[in-house]
Design a protein around this motif. Structure first.
Motif, short mmCIF file in Angstrom:
data_model
loop_
_atom_site.label_atom_id
_atom_site.label_comp_id
_atom_site.label_asym_id
_atom_site.label_seq_id
_atom_site.Cartn_x
_atom_site.Cartn_y
_atom_site.Cartn_z
N ALA A 76 0.84 -1.20 0.00
CA ALA A 76 0.00 0.00 0.00
C ALA A 76 0.88 1.25 0.00
O ALA A 76 0.61 2.22 -0.73
N VAL A 77 1.93 1.26 0.81
CA VAL A 77 2.86 2.39 0.86
C VAL A 77 3.55 2.56 -0.49
O VAL A 77 3.64 3.66 -1.03
N TYR A 78 4.03 1.44 -1.06
CA TYR A 78 4.76 1.50 -2.33
C TYR A 78 3.86 2.00 -3.47
O TYR A 78 4.26 2.91 -4.22
N VAL A 79 2.67 1.44 -3.58
CA VAL A 79 1.76 1.83 -4.67
C VAL A 79 1.37 3.29 -4.55
O VAL A 79 1.35 4.03 -5.55
N GLN A 80 1.06 3.74 -3.32
CA GLN A 80 0.65 5.14 -3.17
C GLN A 80 1.79 6.09 -3.51
O GLN A 80 1.58 7.14 -4.13
N ARG A 81 3.03 5.74 -3.13
CA ARG A 81 4.17 6.59 -3.48
C ARG A 81 4.38 6.64 -4.99
O ARG A 81 4.68 7.71 -5.54
N GLN A 82 4.21 5.51 -5.64
CA GLN A 82 4.37 5.48 -7.10
C GLN A 82 3.34 6.37 -7.77
O GLN A 82 3.64 7.11 -8.72
N LEU A 83 2.10 6.31 -7.31
CA LEU A 83 1.04 7.11 -7.89
C LEU A 83 1.23 8.60 -7.59
O LEU A 83 0.93 9.46 -8.43
N ASP A 84 1.72 8.89 -6.40
CA ASP A 84 1.95 10.30 -6.04
C ASP A 84 3.02 10.94 -6.92
O ASP A 84 3.03 12.17 -7.09
N GLN A 85 3.90 10.12 -7.47
CA GLN A 85 4.95 10.64 -8.35
C GLN A 85 4.47 10.81 -9.79
O GLN A 85 5.21 11.28 -10.64
N GLN A 86 3.23 10.40 -10.04
CA GLN A 86 2.64 10.52 -11.38
C GLN A 86 1.32 11.30 -11.26
O GLN A 86 0.26 10.68 -11.16
N PRO A 87 1.38 12.61 -11.26
CA PRO A 87 0.16 13.42 -11.04
C PRO A 87 -0.96 13.12 -12.02
O PRO A 87 -2.14 13.36 -11.70
N GLU A 88 -0.61 12.62 -13.19
CA GLU A 88 -1.65 12.35 -14.20
C GLU A 88 -2.42 11.07 -13.89
O GLU A 88 -3.44 10.79 -14.53
N ARG A 89 -1.94 10.28 -12.93
CA ARG A 89 -2.60 9.02 -12.59
C ARG A 89 -3.12 9.06 -11.16
O ARG A 89 -2.45 9.54 -10.26
N THR A 90 -4.32 8.54 -10.99
CA THR A 90 -4.91 8.46 -9.64
C THR A 90 -5.01 7.02 -9.17
O THR A 90 -4.88 6.74 -7.98
N TYR A 91 -5.23 6.09 -10.12
CA TYR A 91 -5.43 4.69 -9.79
C TYR A 91 -4.51 3.81 -10.63
O TYR A 91 -4.10 4.21 -11.72
N VAL A 92 -4.25 2.61 -10.13
CA VAL A 92 -3.46 1.65 -10.90
C VAL A 92 -4.26 1.18 -12.11
O VAL A 92 -3.77 1.10 -13.23
N ILE A 93 -5.53 0.83 -11.89
CA ILE A 93 -6.45 0.46 -12.97
C ILE A 93 -7.58 1.50 -12.93
O ILE A 93 -8.46 1.44 -12.07
N GLU A 94 -7.54 2.44 -13.85
CA GLU A 94 -8.31 3.67 -13.74
C GLU A 94 -9.84 3.49 -13.75
O GLU A 94 -10.51 3.88 -12.81
N GLY A 95 -10.39 2.92 -14.82
CA GLY A 95 -11.83 2.97 -15.05
C GLY A 95 -12.66 2.42 -13.92
O GLY A 95 -13.48 3.13 -13.31
N ASP A 96 -12.49 1.14 -13.61
CA ASP A 96 -13.29 0.49 -12.58
C ASP A 96 -13.05 1.12 -11.21
O ASP A 96 -13.99 1.32 -10.43
N ALA A 97 -11.77 1.38 -10.89
CA ALA A 97 -11.44 1.92 -9.57
C ALA A 97 -12.10 3.29 -9.35
O ALA A 97 -12.65 3.56 -8.27
N ASP A 98 -12.05 4.14 -10.35
CA ASP A 98 -12.66 5.45 -10.23
C ASP A 98 -14.17 5.34 -10.03
O ASP A 98 -14.75 6.06 -9.21
N GLY A 99 -14.80 4.42 -10.75
CA GLY A 99 -16.24 4.22 -10.60
C GLY A 99 -16.61 3.76 -9.20
O GLY A 99 -17.56 4.28 -8.59
N TYR A 100 -15.87 2.80 -8.68
CA TYR A 100 -16.15 2.32 -7.32
C TYR A 100 -15.95 3.43 -6.29
O TYR A 100 -16.74 3.57 -5.35
N TRP A 101 -14.87 4.19 -6.45
CA TRP A 101 -14.59 5.25 -5.49
C TRP A 101 -15.70 6.30 -5.49
O TRP A 101 -16.16 6.74 -4.43
N ARG A 102 -16.13 6.69 -6.66
CA ARG A 102 -17.17 7.72 -6.76
C ARG A 102 -18.50 7.22 -6.23
O ARG A 102 -19.26 7.99 -5.60
#
Length: 419
Positions: free
Chosen positions: A26-52
């Motif tokens: 969890a720490v590793y994945v969040q750090r990786q995503l924080d370094q890529q401002p254009e990305r919010t999720y590892v798998i965008e479509g489904d994850a964004d839908g569930y979060w919203r």
């Protein structure tokens, strides 16, 4: 250390290892995503839908997303879990990931319980240990995807079904059989609330119940009726809500049609490619219910007119389902493919061996092999991927533990598998 306490401490150690691996990821994945401002999720479509969707629950808003509104897009099981986590730790991706990491630990514990119930404590501990260190299970448990939560719900329902199977058919156990039947219906429905493809398990369980009754058809009928009633009662709130917002009887979702067309269309490859939905824009002229029916009809018609391509697609989907390494491009690095394959292939071979030496134990095979074969068949029609296999691997690891115990029996406690 006393012999009776060893399994307890081993289980605690396994669960701690499981939690540490998942929290570290969890720490590793969040750090990786924080370094890529254009990305919010590892798998965008489904994850964004569930979060919203989870946010709509937390904020007391209508359970829908997108414009025009999609009110019956997803089953509410996983969004409810996310919403519960948000209510406790806030709408922060990292903190919610840590909560989901702990859910992965719960899945390991349930593998132990199910393995112990099916065979013995040693097998349950080994299966839980394999689950704890599985890179795919650990990785998916901290993503905003439903696989691990569905695995938890599925494992609970399987454990209840095993307990129900082992209850005698006599009059003395009539009440107990009815209570466990009701619980089985409720837990099957709970898993269905996370993933609607679990629905077909209900008739399969009923058929198997009559098959295992062996001269107790009346008792089997009673238990089946109670089980179905428990399932229906649990499902009523969702069906009623869907009728209120659509005017139609919808027991699952209104995304089944596009999902089916995703797997059966002229450009289909077995992988998911939903670009046709944005291109067609059918919801500008149709209701959500009509859209679902439209794509269902389109998929069925295409399959009827192009049986050759359907067979070809089935082969491609079968390969994608059983491929040892991930199919998605973002997981195609050599080290990741190697890590996943090095774990899955031995586990699969051990499961095959475990199935061979346990070939007379029907219940064990049904619970461990049944789910992974069930989803394999489902995804011969819909799109296919390692993601859809993953939840069923949890129970399969019990069979792998059986094979491992048989091979290295002297290294473990030589307990015989219950017949």
């Amino acid at each position: 250390m006393p012999e009776s306490k060893r399994p307890k401490y081993l289980l605690i150690l396994i669960l701690l290892i499981s939690a540490l691996i998942r929290c570290g990821l969890a720490v590793y994945v969040q750090r990786q995503l924080d370094q890529q401002p254009e990305r919010t999720y590892v798998i965008e479509g489904d994850a964004d839908g569930y979060w919203r969707l989870a946010q709509t629950i937390v904020h007391g808003e209508e359970y829908s997303i997108y414009t025009p509104p999609r009110r019956v897009l997803r089953m509410p099981g996983f969004p409810l879990v996310l919403a519960g986590a948000m209510s406790v730790v806030g709408e922060d991706h990292f903190r919610v990931r840590l909560v989901l990491a702990l859910s992965g630990m719960v899945a390991c514990y349930l593998v132990y319980l199910l393995g112990k119930e099916l065979t013995n404590e040693t097998t349950g501990l080994i299966a839980a240990g394999l689950t704890a260190v599985s890179p795919v299970m650990a990785g998916f448990s901290i993503l905003f995807l439903s696989e691990t939560i569905f695995a938890i719900a599925m494992l609970i329902s399987l454990w209840v079904l095993v307990r129900l199977w082992n209850i005698n058919w006599g009059d003395n156990d009539r009440l107990r059989g009815s209570l466990w039947s009701a619980l089985a219906g409720v837990t099957l429905a709970a898993a269905f609330y996370v993933r609607p493809s679990w629905l077909l398990i209900l008739p399969i369980v009923v058929v198997l119940m009559f098959w295992g009754a062996k001269g107790h058809r009346v008792r089997a009928l009673e238990r089946a009726a109670v089980l179905i009633l428990g399932f229906i009662v649990t499902l009523v709130p969702w069906v009623y809500r869907n009728f209120q917002v659509t005017g139609h009887f919808v027991p699952t979702t209104l995304w089944a049609g596009p999902s089916l067309y995703d797997g059966l269309n002229p450009q289909a490859t077995g992988d998911s490619d939903m670009t046709f939905f944005d291109r067609d824009r059918v919801m500008l002229r149709m209701s959500e219910y009509e859209m679902n029916r439209y794509y269902t009809q389109q998929a069925v018609e295409y399959a009827r007119q192009h049986p050759g391509h359907v067979v070809e697609l089935m082969g491609a989907k079968l390969l994608r389902y059983w491929k040892p390494w991930p199919n998605a491009p973002q997981f195609r690095s050599l080290w990741m493919m190697a890590a996943v394959s090095v774990v899955f292939l031995p586990v699969l071979l051990l499961a095959v061996y475990g199935a061979w030496i346990s070939r007379q134990q029907v219940l064990l095979l049904l619970i461990t092999v049944g789910p992974i074969l069930y989803f394999s068949l489902i995804h011969l029609v819909f799109v296919s991927s390692l993601r859809y296999r993953l939840p069923a691997e949890y129970s399969l690891y019990i069979l792998s533990a059986v094979g491992l115990t048989a091979i290295f029996g002297t290294a473990f406690n030589k307990e015989k598998i219950n017949s």
